[in-house]
Design a protein around this motif. Structure first.
Motif, PDB file in Angstrom:
ATOM      1  N   SER A  73       5.203  -2.464  -2.186  1.00  8.72           N
ATOM      2  CA  SER A  73       4.186  -2.677  -3.213  1.00  8.72           C
ATOM      3  C   SER A  73       4.699  -3.694  -4.217  1.00  8.72           C
ATOM      4  CB  SER A  73       3.844  -1.359  -3.914  1.00  8.72           C
ATOM      5  OG  SER A  73       4.958  -0.907  -4.645  1.00  8.72           O
ATOM      6  N   HIS A  74       3.807  -4.199  -5.073  1.00  6.76           N
ATOM      7  CA  HIS A  74       4.184  -5.266  -5.996  1.00  6.76           C
ATOM      8  C   HIS A  74       5.280  -4.843  -6.966  1.00  6.76           C
ATOM      9  CE1 HIS A  74       1.371  -2.972  -8.434  1.00  6.76           C
ATOM     10  NE2 HIS A  74       1.901  -3.551  -9.488  1.00  6.76           N
ATOM     11  N   ASP A  75       5.371  -3.548  -7.303  1.00  3.18           N
ATOM     12  CA  ASP A  75       6.409  -3.121  -8.238  1.00  3.18           C
ATOM     13  C   ASP A  75       7.766  -2.949  -7.550  1.00  3.18           C
ATOM     14  OD1 ASP A  75       5.384  -0.965  -6.835  1.00  3.18           O
ATOM     15  OD2 ASP A  75       5.703   0.466  -8.458  1.00  3.18           O
ATOM     16  N   GLN A  76       7.822  -2.988  -6.226  1.00  2.32           N
ATOM     17  CA  GLN A  76       9.083  -2.904  -5.497  1.00  2.32           C
ATOM     18  C   GLN A  76       9.649  -4.286  -5.179  1.00  2.32           C
ATOM     19  OE1 GLN A  76       7.393  -0.572  -2.305  1.00  2.32           O
ATOM     20  NE2 GLN A  76       8.549   1.243  -2.951  1.00  2.32           N
ATOM     21  N   LEU A  77       8.888  -5.347  -5.454  1.00  4.81           N
ATOM     22  CA  LEU A  77       9.334  -6.706  -5.173  1.00  4.81           C
ATOM     23  C   LEU A  77       9.879  -7.361  -6.430  1.00  4.81           C
ATOM     24  CD1 LEU A  77       6.287  -7.928  -3.059  1.00  4.81           C
ATOM     25  CD2 LEU A  77       8.526  -7.281  -2.192  1.00  4.81           C
ATOM     26  N   ASP A  78      10.877  -8.218  -6.281  1.00  2.00           N
ATOM     27  CA  ASP A  78      11.386  -8.978  -7.425  1.00  2.00           C
ATOM     28  C   ASP A  78      10.443 -10.109  -7.777  1.00  2.00           C
ATOM     29  OD1 ASP A  78      13.644  -7.448  -7.823  1.00  2.00           O
ATOM     30  OD2 ASP A  78      14.824  -8.593  -6.383  1.00  2.00           O
ATOM     31  N   GLY A  79       9.690 -10.594  -6.834  1.00  2.00           N
ATOM     32  CA  GLY A  79       8.752 -11.673  -7.088  1.00  2.00           C
ATOM     33  C   GLY A  79       8.045 -12.067  -5.811  1.00  2.00           C
ATOM     34  N   ARG A  80       7.083 -12.969  -5.975  1.00  2.00           N
ATOM     35  CA  ARG A  80       6.345 -13.490  -4.823  1.00  2.00           C
ATOM     36  C   ARG A  80       6.242 -14.991  -4.977  1.00  2.00           C
ATOM     37  NH1 ARG A  80       0.874 -10.673  -5.079  1.00  2.00           N
ATOM     38  NH2 ARG A  80       1.181 -11.063  -7.270  1.00  2.00           N
TER      39      ARG A  80
END
Length: 158
Positions: A73-80
């Motif tokens: 999910s977006h909160d588990q990623l450092d960035g996109r």
């Protein structure tokens, strides 16, 4: 006032009166029909049991996707990041790299509610005119996740 004009005015008045009378009649018929239906109970309601029937508890099923197929999910990623080959124009100004002057073939990075632009030569600059909502509207779906920033750069050809 001419005779024809007076006659037209009289006919339009009579048409309005007839329409209003017809409308009142339709309203009366509607109210009567509604009053007749008010006390009726639909047949389905009489057939429905008063108490709910006890049912068996649903069995607990593991998540339908195996762990190796789950997307972070977006909160588990450092960035996109997403490639942006065409020039970026905001308020009539074309965005150019502050160091080399490149104006196309960007990588747009979204991290910590900030948007960064990266040119082909590796120069990065924060773009204050963009926000995460803009990025979400314009970025396509993620086709891969990467453990490091360099892996993602290689994947996108930078």
């Amino acid at each position: 006032m001419k005779r024809q004009d007076r006659k037209r005015e009289d006919t339009t008045v009579f048409h309005r009166i007839r329409r209003r009378a017809k409308s009142n009649e339709m309203r009366r018929l509607h109210d009567e029909a509604w009053a007749q239906l008010e006390g009726l109970v639909p047949p389905e309601a009489e057939r429905t049991p008063a108490e709910p029937q006890p049912c068996e508890p649903a069995s607990v099923v593991d998540d339908f996707l195996p762990p190796e197929l789950r997307v972070l999910s977006h909160d588990q990623l450092d960035g996109r990041m997403t490639p942006w080959p065409q020039p970026l124009v905001f308020d009539g100004d074309m965005v150019a790299c502050a160091e080399c002057g490149a104006y196309r073939d960007w990588l747009i990075l979204s991290t910590r509610d900030q948007i960064w632009l990266r040119c082909r030569r590796g120069h990065q600059q924060q773009e204050m005119r963009l926000d995460t909502a803009w990025y979400n509207r314009h970025a396509g779906p993620a086709d891969a996740t990467h453990a490091t920033f360099e892996d993602c750069l290689r994947h996108l050809g930078h």
